[in-house]
Structures are given as structure tokens and as C-alpha cells.
Design an enzyme around this catalytic site. Structure first.
Site, PDB file in Angstrom:
ATOM      1  CG  HIS A  37      -2.005  -1.109   1.096  1.00  0.00           C
ATOM      2  ND1 HIS A  37      -2.754  -1.544   2.166  1.00  0.00           N
ATOM      3  CD2 HIS A  37      -2.416  -1.847   0.021  1.00  0.00           C
ATOM      4  CE1 HIS A  37      -3.582  -2.517   1.760  1.00  0.00           C
ATOM      5  NE2 HIS A  37      -3.384  -2.721   0.473  1.00  0.00           N
ATOM      6  CB  CYS A  59       3.814  14.968  -9.422  1.00  0.00           C
ATOM      7  SG  CYS A  59       2.994  16.234 -10.404  1.00  0.00           S
TER       8      CYS A  59
HETATM    9  C1  BJW Z   1      -3.020  -6.765  16.742  1.00  0.00           C
HETATM   10  C2  BJW Z   1      -2.437  -5.961  17.691  1.00  0.00           C
HETATM   11  C3  BJW Z   1      -1.316  -6.480  18.325  1.00  0.00           C
HETATM   12  C4  BJW Z   1      -4.071  -4.870  16.953  1.00  0.00           C
HETATM   13  N1  BJW Z   1      -0.873  -7.690  17.995  1.00  0.00           N
HETATM   14  N2  BJW Z   1      -2.583  -7.972  16.424  1.00  0.00           N
HETATM   15  C5  BJW Z   1     -13.183  -7.807  -3.219  1.00  0.00           C
HETATM   16  C6  BJW Z   1     -14.297  -7.827  -2.402  1.00  0.00           C
HETATM   17  C7  BJW Z   1     -14.754  -6.667  -1.792  1.00  0.00           C
HETATM   18  C8  BJW Z   1     -14.103  -5.452  -1.984  1.00  0.00           C
HETATM   19  C9  BJW Z   1     -12.993  -5.427  -2.798  1.00  0.00           C
HETATM   20  C10 BJW Z   1     -12.551  -6.585  -3.402  1.00  0.00           C
HETATM   21  N3  BJW Z   1     -11.442  -6.281  -4.113  1.00  0.00           N
HETATM   22  C11 BJW Z   1     -11.189  -4.968  -3.973  1.00  0.00           C
HETATM   23  C12 BJW Z   1     -12.129  -4.414  -3.175  1.00  0.00           C
HETATM   24  C13 BJW Z   1     -12.223  -2.991  -2.767  1.00  0.00           C
HETATM   25  C14 BJW Z   1     -11.274  -2.609  -1.671  1.00  0.00           C
HETATM   26  C15 BJW Z   1     -11.555  -3.461  -0.449  1.00  0.00           C
HETATM   27  O1  BJW Z   1     -10.843  -4.371  -0.108  1.00  0.00           O
HETATM   28  N4  BJW Z   1     -12.630  -3.140   0.266  1.00  0.00           N
HETATM   29  C16 BJW Z   1     -13.031  -3.873   1.454  1.00  0.00           C
HETATM   30  C17 BJW Z   1     -12.693  -3.058   2.718  1.00  0.00           C
HETATM   31  C18 BJW Z   1     -14.507  -4.141   1.376  1.00  0.00           C
HETATM   32  N5  BJW Z   1      -9.873  -2.743  -2.115  1.00  0.00           N
HETATM   33  C19 BJW Z   1      -9.297  -1.807  -2.817  1.00  0.00           C
HETATM   34  O2  BJW Z   1      -9.896  -0.808  -3.171  1.00  0.00           O
HETATM   35  C20 BJW Z   1      -7.851  -2.040  -3.216  1.00  0.00           C
HETATM   36  N6  BJW Z   1      -7.726  -1.780  -4.617  1.00  0.00           N
HETATM   37  C21 BJW Z   1      -8.184  -2.619  -5.539  1.00  0.00           C
HETATM   38  O3  BJW Z   1      -8.598  -3.727  -5.278  1.00  0.00           O
HETATM   39  O4  BJW Z   1      -8.100  -2.138  -6.801  1.00  0.00           O
HETATM   40  C22 BJW Z   1      -8.644  -2.879  -7.875  1.00  0.00           C
HETATM   41  C23 BJW Z   1      -8.338  -2.116  -9.140  1.00  0.00           C
HETATM   42  C24 BJW Z   1      -7.729  -2.783 -10.187  1.00  0.00           C
HETATM   43  C25 BJW Z   1      -7.430  -2.078 -11.350  1.00  0.00           C
HETATM   44  C26 BJW Z   1      -7.718  -0.718 -11.437  1.00  0.00           C
HETATM   45  C27 BJW Z   1      -8.301  -0.054 -10.392  1.00  0.00           C
HETATM   46  C28 BJW Z   1      -8.614  -0.759  -9.217  1.00  0.00           C
HETATM   47  C29 BJW Z   1      -6.932  -1.025  -2.557  1.00  0.00           C
HETATM   48  C30 BJW Z   1      -6.912  -1.154  -1.077  1.00  0.00           C
HETATM   49  C31 BJW Z   1      -6.067  -0.032  -0.480  1.00  0.00           C
HETATM   50  C32 BJW Z   1      -6.158   0.009   1.037  1.00  0.00           C
HETATM   51  N7  BJW Z   1      -5.585   1.248   1.494  1.00  0.00           N
HETATM   52  C33 BJW Z   1      -5.445   1.477   2.919  1.00  0.00           C
HETATM   53  C34 BJW Z   1      -4.855   2.899   3.125  1.00  0.00           C
HETATM   54  C35 BJW Z   1      -3.367   2.918   2.777  1.00  0.00           C
HETATM   55  C36 BJW Z   1      -2.773   4.266   2.966  1.00  0.00           C
HETATM   56  C37 BJW Z   1      -2.725   4.701   4.408  1.00  0.00           C
HETATM   57  O5  BJW Z   1      -2.290   3.981   5.307  1.00  0.00           O
HETATM   58  O6  BJW Z   1      -3.143   5.833   4.643  1.00  0.00           O
HETATM   59  O7  BJW Z   1      -4.597   0.493   3.489  1.00  0.00           O
HETATM   60  S1  BJW Z   1      -6.973   1.270   3.838  1.00  0.00           S
HETATM   61  C38 BJW Z   1      -6.229   0.531   5.240  1.00  0.00           C
HETATM   62  O8  BJW Z   1      -6.652  -0.845   5.385  1.00  0.00           O
HETATM   63  C39 BJW Z   1      -4.729   0.481   4.932  1.00  0.00           C
HETATM   64  C40 BJW Z   1      -4.337  -0.837   5.505  1.00  0.00           C
HETATM   65  O9  BJW Z   1      -3.125  -1.285   4.926  1.00  0.00           O
HETATM   66  C41 BJW Z   1      -5.517  -1.702   5.146  1.00  0.00           C
HETATM   67  C42 BJW Z   1      -5.625  -2.951   5.966  1.00  0.00           C
HETATM   68  O10 BJW Z   1      -5.822  -2.682   7.308  1.00  0.00           O
HETATM   69  P1  BJW Z   1      -5.117  -3.588   8.400  1.00  0.00           P
HETATM   70  O11 BJW Z   1      -3.660  -3.485   8.268  1.00  0.00           O
HETATM   71  O12 BJW Z   1      -5.691  -4.960   8.341  1.00  0.00           O
HETATM   72  O13 BJW Z   1      -5.509  -2.826   9.749  1.00  0.00           O
HETATM   73  P2  BJW Z   1      -6.826  -2.932  10.638  1.00  0.00           P
HETATM   74  O14 BJW Z   1      -6.861  -1.750  11.516  1.00  0.00           O
HETATM   75  O15 BJW Z   1      -8.026  -3.219   9.834  1.00  0.00           O
HETATM   76  O16 BJW Z   1      -6.582  -4.247  11.527  1.00  0.00           O
HETATM   77  C43 BJW Z   1      -5.619  -4.310  12.551  1.00  0.00           C
HETATM   78  C44 BJW Z   1      -5.619  -5.714  13.080  1.00  0.00           C
HETATM   79  O17 BJW Z   1      -4.543  -5.848  13.992  1.00  0.00           O
HETATM   80  C45 BJW Z   1      -6.898  -6.095  13.844  1.00  0.00           C
HETATM   81  O18 BJW Z   1      -7.327  -7.378  13.372  1.00  0.00           O
HETATM   82  C46 BJW Z   1      -6.457  -6.165  15.295  1.00  0.00           C
HETATM   83  O19 BJW Z   1      -7.134  -7.186  16.024  1.00  0.00           O
HETATM   84  C47 BJW Z   1      -5.000  -6.514  15.160  1.00  0.00           C
HETATM   85  N8  BJW Z   1      -4.145  -6.034  16.236  1.00  0.00           N
HETATM   86  N9  BJW Z   1      -3.169  -4.749  17.774  1.00  0.00           N
HETATM   87  C48 BJW Z   1      -1.583  -8.408  17.043  1.00  0.00           C
HETATM   88  N10 BJW Z   1      -0.680  -5.770  19.298  1.00  0.00           N
HETATM   89 ZN    ZN Z   2       4.897  17.049 -11.420  1.00  0.00          ZN
END
Ligand code: BJW
Ligand code: ZN
Length: 245
Positions: free
Chosen positions: A122, A130
Site C-alpha cells: 500500500h 505528483c
Molecule cells: C493486533 C495488535 C497487536 C491490533 N498484535 N494484532 C473484493 C471484495 C470486496 C471489496 C474489494 C474486493 N477487491 C477490492 C475491493 C475494494 C477494496 C476493499 O478491499 N474493500 C473492502 C474493505 C470491502 N480494495 C481496494 O480498493 C484495493 N484496490 C483494488 O482492489 O483495486 C482494484 C483495481 C484494479 C485495477 C484498477 C483499479 C482498481 C486497494 C486497497 C487499499 C487500502 N488502502 C489502505 C490505506 C493505505 C494508505 C494509508 O495507510 O493511509 O490500506 S486502507 C487501510 O486498510 C490500509 C491498511 O493497509 C488496510 C488494511 O488494514 P489492516 O492493516 O488490516 O488494519 P486494521 O486496523 O483493519 O486491523 C488491525 C488488526 O490488527 C486487527 O485485526 C487487530 O485485532 C489486530 N491487532 N493490535 C496483534 N498488538
Molecule cells: Zn509534477
């Protein structure tokens, strides 16, 4: 000497005999470094949900607000240090012949810890891009101006991260899929496993016969599909998996 729980010992045995190990990390691995996660009670910033600001629509509508959010996160992350879970993965990389670290995190903490073969699915918060000429640059100054501009063409810069609805870098995704298909063991650490395509990488590994182990505070939608789920803090559990073999 404390008894080693059976599950931990099983995973250690798998890791010790594997030639190829892939690790997928999410925000939970950095929680013990003081970095807020996305979902749950941590995922709020000034009343906004982090997931609502991490979108191209939010940036198009109000780039100043989105830049304030990222500037706040850059300030928060600048002094943050890797924790024992990041450090244990560096040691794991040193023990395994072929090791790939797939991270959804943009916080740079795996690199700071010393991991080498990292795929940042990500993007990275210290990179900007840009919106017109697409040049990518590393910019570590904190904070950036409220609307930073491109030194080449003068248009707006944005964080070089992947927002909802945007495609992951195809080369990164290919590396991630390859590493998931070919590994013998995959550790899935600190991710809620709801964001695609990253979450599915665990299933890719599982379908190809890898042992897949989840480390999380709680169950996720994938828990029942995996081989072992270790519930607890990554900073405690990951070092235990990597030591003693
Ligand atoms: C602990 C702990 C401790 C706490 N020890 N554990 C199929 C089905 C449905 C939807 C989609 C699909 N395919 C695509 C989609 C759409 C979408 C998506 O997935 N939506 C769902 C949410 C429904 N995906 C996208 O849009 C992706 N793009 C895409 O598929 O493009 C297709 C395409 C193709 C061609 C042309 C155009 C498009 C892109 C996804 C981008 C995600 N971006 C973010 C922001 C990044 C920038 C930033 O940081 O600002 O990424 S969103 C956010 O979520 C971030 C994270 O990397 C990501 C995942 O979150 P993560 O890391 O799992 O965190 P949390 O908070 O959710 O969980 C934390 C966990 O830790 C918890 O379980 C806790 O229990 C645990 N925990 N403390 C151990 N101490
Ligand atoms: Zn530029």
C-alpha cells in the site's frame, strides 16, 4: 523453564524446516510501537474515520484535509521505533533461505528494523507522487506544506500510498502473489483481513499447500480457513515463534 505451548512449537517446527517463508503484516504489528490501527476504536482522527480519508474521493474533494491527516501521521511516525515483532522478523529473514515480507503498512517500520526483502503493498508514507507528472520522491520533512507542490511541474503532490479503489502497483502485486504461491509457511500478523487483494494472499498460500498461521489479538474472517490461529500480542508471540530453533 516455562512450557512451550504446543501450537507455538508446531509453528516453530514448520519455520525451522521451511525453505520459503512469506509473512503478511498489517497495522496490528505496529500497534505496540504506538501507531494507531485503522479499524476499531483507534481508527478515528479528529472525528473522521481513517478509512474515509484514505480515498481518492476525499483527496479530490478536500486535499487540504487529507494532507492534514497525512501530515499528522508523518509527525506521529517520525520518532516511532520498531517493536519486538518487527525485530523478530528481521531475525527470521536471517534464518530462512527465501524470505519475503509483504506489508500493508506504509509506516516504514519494517525497513527501519532492518528487514530487506519487503514488498510495500500500500505504498510508503515518506514518498510523495505528483498528480500530473507522476514523479515519485522521498520527502522526509515534517510537516510538509498544507498543499505541497511538485518541483518539476508545479502541480499538487499526493502521498504515494494506495487508496481504496486504486490498483496496487502491478509489479508489487506480482511479487506478492509469487511469494504467496511458492511459500511453505505463511505468517499473517496483525491484519483484520478485510482489505483486498492483500487479505486473499493468505488463501493463495493455503490453496497452494502452505501452512498458514495467523497472529492477531482476535479472530478474523480468515481464522477458520487457516492452520493455526495464535491470539495475543504480536510483540510477544512473534519473537516466541522465531526463537528456540
Ligand atoms: C493486533 C495488535 C497487536 C491490533 N498484535 N494484532 C473484493 C471484495 C470486496 C471489496 C474489494 C474486493 N477487491 C477490492 C475491493 C475494494 C477494496 C476493499 O478491499 N474493500 C473492502 C474493505 C470491502 N480494495 C481496494 O480498493 C484495493 N484496490 C483494488 O482492489 O483495486 C482494484 C483495481 C484494479 C485495477 C484498477 C483499479 C482498481 C486497494 C486497497 C487499499 C487500502 N488502502 C489502505 C490505506 C493505505 C494508505 C494509508 O495507510 O493511509 O490500506 S486502507 C487501510 O486498510 C490500509 C491498511 O493497509 C488496510 C488494511 O488494514 P489492516 O492493516 O488490516 O488494519 P486494521 O486496523 O483493519 O486491523 C488491525 C488488526 O490488527 C486487527 O485485526 C487487530 O485485532 C489486530 N491487532 N493490535 C496483534 N498488538
Ligand atoms: Zn509534477
Amino acid at each position: 523453564m516455562p512450557l512451550t505451548p504446543l501450537e507455538i512449537q508446531r509453528v516453530r517446527d514448520w519455520l525451522a524446516t521451511a525453505a520459503r517463508v512469506t509473512v503478511l503484516t498489517g497495522a496490528g504489528i505496529s500497534a505496540e510501537s504506538g501507531v494507531p490501527t485503522f479499524r476499531g476504536k483507534d481508527g478515528l482522527w479528529q472525528g473522521f474515520r481513517a478509512t474515509e480519508l484514505a480515498t481518492p474521493e476525499a483527496f479530490a474533494h478536500d486535499p487540504k484535509l487529507v494532507w492534514r491527516f497525512y501530515n499528522w501521521r508523518r509527525e506521529l511516525l517520525a520518532p516511532v521505533k520498531p517493536n519486538p515483532a518487527h525485530e523478530a522478523l528481521v531475525r527470521l529473514e536471517g534464518k530462512v533461505p527465501q524470505f519475503t515480507l509483504l506489508t500493508q503498512n506504509i509506516d516504514d517500520l519494517h525497513r527501519k528494523a532492518g528487514s530487506r526483502n519487503i514488498v510495500e503493498l500500500h505504498g510508503n508514507i515518506w514518498l510523495v507522487r505528483c498528480i500530473r507528472c507522476l514523479r515519485v520522491a522521498r520527502k522526509e520533512e515534517v510537516p510538509l506544506p498544507e498543499l505541497p507542490t511538485c518541483p518539476e511541474c508545479g502541480d499538487l503532490l499526493r502521498p504515494h500510498v494506495v487508496w481504496f479503489g486504486e490498483a496496487l502497483d502491478p509489479a508489487d502485486l506480482e511479487r506478492a502473489v509469487d511469494a504467496s504461491r511458492s511459500c511453505e509457511v505463511m505468517l499473517v500478523i496483525g491484519t483484520s483481513a478485510v482489505v483486498q487483494p492483500a487479505a486473499s494472499l493468505a488463501l493463495v498460500a493455503r490453496e497452494r499447500g502452505a501452512r498458514v498461521v495467523e497472529v492477531n489479538l482476535e479472530a478474523t474472517p480468515y481464522t477458520h480457513l487457516l492452520d493455526v490461529a495464535l491470539h495475543g500480542k504480536a510483540g510477544t508471540l512473534v519473537p516466541q515463534l522465531v526463537e528456540g530453533w
